[in-house]
Enzyme design. Structure first.
Site, PDB file in Angstrom:
ATOM      1  N   ASP A  19       0.825  -1.209   0.000  1.00 40.12           N
ATOM      2  CA  ASP A  19       0.000   0.000   0.000  1.00 40.12           C
ATOM      3  C   ASP A  19       0.860   1.259   0.000  1.00 40.12           C
ATOM      4  O   ASP A  19       1.950   1.273   0.571  1.00 40.12           O
ATOM      5  CB  ASP A  19      -0.902  -0.024   1.248  1.00 40.12           C
ATOM      6  CG  ASP A  19      -2.022   0.990   1.149  1.00 40.12           C
ATOM      7  OD1 ASP A  19      -2.324   1.452   0.034  1.00 40.12           O
ATOM      8  OD2 ASP A  19      -2.606   1.319   2.194  1.00 40.12           O
ATOM      9  N   HIS A  36       2.951   2.878  -8.912  1.00 38.80           N
ATOM     10  CA  HIS A  36       2.820   1.417  -9.034  1.00 38.80           C
ATOM     11  C   HIS A  36       4.082   0.816  -9.666  1.00 38.80           C
ATOM     12  O   HIS A  36       4.542  -0.247  -9.280  1.00 38.80           O
ATOM     13  CB  HIS A  36       1.585   1.054  -9.855  1.00 38.80           C
ATOM     14  CG  HIS A  36       0.288   1.437  -9.185  1.00 38.80           C
ATOM     15  ND1 HIS A  36       0.026   1.131  -7.875  1.00 38.80           N
ATOM     16  CD2 HIS A  36      -0.804   2.100  -9.642  1.00 38.80           C
ATOM     17  CE1 HIS A  36      -1.185   1.594  -7.550  1.00 38.80           C
ATOM     18  NE2 HIS A  36      -1.702   2.187  -8.611  1.00 38.80           N
ATOM     19  N   LEU A 130      11.178 -20.768  -3.084  1.00 39.20           N
ATOM     20  CA  LEU A 130      10.139 -19.900  -2.514  1.00 39.20           C
ATOM     21  C   LEU A 130       8.787 -20.111  -3.195  1.00 39.20           C
ATOM     22  O   LEU A 130       8.697 -20.117  -4.427  1.00 39.20           O
ATOM     23  CB  LEU A 130      10.556 -18.427  -2.679  1.00 39.20           C
ATOM     24  CG  LEU A 130       9.510 -17.377  -2.298  1.00 39.20           C
ATOM     25  CD1 LEU A 130       9.315 -17.325  -0.789  1.00 39.20           C
ATOM     26  CD2 LEU A 130       9.910 -15.998  -2.833  1.00 39.20           C
TER      27      LEU A 130
HETATM   28  C1  FPP Z   1      -2.017   0.050  -3.262  1.00 38.60           C
HETATM   29  O1  FPP Z   1      -1.478   1.345  -3.303  1.00 38.60           O
HETATM   30  C2  FPP Z   1      -1.427  -0.772  -4.282  1.00 38.60           C
HETATM   31  C3  FPP Z   1      -2.124  -1.390  -5.287  1.00 38.60           C
HETATM   32  C4  FPP Z   1      -3.579  -1.277  -5.425  1.00 38.60           C
HETATM   33  C5  FPP Z   1      -1.448  -2.192  -6.290  1.00 38.60           C
HETATM   34  C6  FPP Z   1      -0.183  -2.905  -5.874  1.00 38.60           C
HETATM   35  C7  FPP Z   1       0.455  -3.375  -7.114  1.00 38.60           C
HETATM   36  C8  FPP Z   1       1.777  -3.357  -7.410  1.00 38.60           C
HETATM   37  C9  FPP Z   1       2.851  -2.979  -6.436  1.00 38.60           C
HETATM   38  C10 FPP Z   1       2.273  -3.719  -8.752  1.00 38.60           C
HETATM   39  C11 FPP Z   1       1.469  -4.693  -9.579  1.00 38.60           C
HETATM   40  C12 FPP Z   1       1.779  -6.088  -9.291  1.00 38.60           C
HETATM   41  C13 FPP Z   1       2.519  -6.951 -10.029  1.00 38.60           C
HETATM   42  C14 FPP Z   1       2.591  -8.381  -9.624  1.00 38.60           C
HETATM   43  C15 FPP Z   1       3.244  -6.512 -11.211  1.00 38.60           C
HETATM   44  P1  FPP Z   1      -2.478   2.558  -3.496  1.00 38.60           P
HETATM   45  O2  FPP Z   1      -2.529   2.879  -4.933  1.00 38.60           O
HETATM   46  O3  FPP Z   1      -3.781   2.228  -2.859  1.00 38.60           O
HETATM   47  O4  FPP Z   1      -1.728   3.664  -2.701  1.00 38.60           O
HETATM   48  P2  FPP Z   1      -2.389   4.884  -1.927  1.00 38.60           P
HETATM   49  O5  FPP Z   1      -3.065   4.315  -0.720  1.00 38.60           O
HETATM   50  O6  FPP Z   1      -1.203   5.705  -1.572  1.00 38.60           O
HETATM   51  O7  FPP Z   1      -3.314   5.570  -2.875  1.00 38.60           O
END
Ligand code: FPP
Length: 241
Positions: A19, A36, A130
């Site tokens: 997050d 991301h 893993l």
């Molecule tokens: C939450 O941060 C994160 C996500 C919804 C996506 C997580 C995905 C990745 C790290 C990359 C994609 C995965 C792969 C396997 C390639 P947020 O956007 O909710 O952050 P915020 O709370 O600051 O808005």
């Protein structure tokens, strides 16, 4: 010897809610997609470190059933990153004996992402390193509903439905429960991730945003876990299998 090279009790199963990508980008005046993208770099580093440390299972929450309600632009960026991740990383993951499993409703993914996910699972299925679980189109309640449907389709009588049968019908079938759940980014919620499997997990909520969560931060979390006394509601410390 680096501080984290000292012997310590490692979790068998680490789960991470990645997050803070959006906030990381906003702080820098960048678009969320770039947050991301930076988050994927953290993901690669944490996967590599987990593999080297000998962690048994690493579960990463990449895309929830609720994430479809984000803007089309952001969903598109995440789906693009997903394809890129599988295309770029699968050789290295396979070479390092990582076994990939997708948690979630794979059939509900767009065709190219579904095919890439299934191909990654098939290619790495025999690996003994893993166990990397990537949660895609995943929701804990949805997983429980799908598991119950599996049991009903298999024709189990009510008295045959028990915790073991249900655990064996989940997407994580055959894997140990979550020992350590980490949610960087400052929020203190489970957000529908691994509800059944986290019943006795230790929780850590570091304030660091996921793109800034580096190998040092990961080791801090593992140290904090090792320092906690686990009683598991009076049960003996479990070995998983
Ligand atoms: C939450 O941060 C994160 C996500 C919804 C996506 C997580 C995905 C990745 C790290 C990359 C994609 C995965 C792969 C396997 C390639 P947020 O956007 O909710 O952050 P915020 O709370 O600051 O808005």
């Amino acid at each position: 010897m680096k501080p984290w090279e000292k012997p310590r009790r490692l979790p068998l199963h680490v789960a991470i809610i990645m997050d803070g990508n959006g906030r990381w980008a906003k702080k820098r005046g960048l678009g969320r997609a770039l947050g991301h993208r930076k988050g994927v770099e953290t993901l690669r580093a944490v996967v590599r470190e987990s593999s080297e440390l000998g962690i048994g299972v690493l579960s990463l929450y990449a895309f929830s059933t609720e994430n479809w309600s984000r803007s089309a632009e952001e969903v598109g960026a995440l789906m693009g990153l997903l394809l890129e991740f599988f295309a770029k990383e699968i050789d290295a993951l396979h070479a390092n004996r990582v076994r990939v499993r997708i948690l979630g409703d794979v059939e509900g993914l767009p065709g190219p992402q579904r095919d890439a996910a299934l191909a990654a699972m098939a290619r790495t299925a025999e690996n003994a390193g893993l166990q990397l679980n990537i949660a895609l189109n995943y929701g804990g309640r949805d997983e429980l509903v799908r598991a119950m449907r599996r049991l009903m389709r298999a024709g189990l009588a009510p008295e045959q439905v028990n915790e073991k049968a249900l655990a064996d019908a989940l997407d994580t079938a055959g894997q140990p429960d979550v020992d350590l759940m980490i949610r960087p980014g400052g929020e203190m919620r489970l957000s529908n991730f691994l509800l059944f499997q986290s019943a006795y997990a230790e929780f850590l909520f570091p304030g660091t945003l996921w793109p800034d969560f580096d190998v040092d931060a990961y080791h801090h979390a593992l140290d904090a876990y090792a320092a906690r006394e686990r009683r598991l509601g009076g049960r003996k410390e479990h070995g998983g299998e």
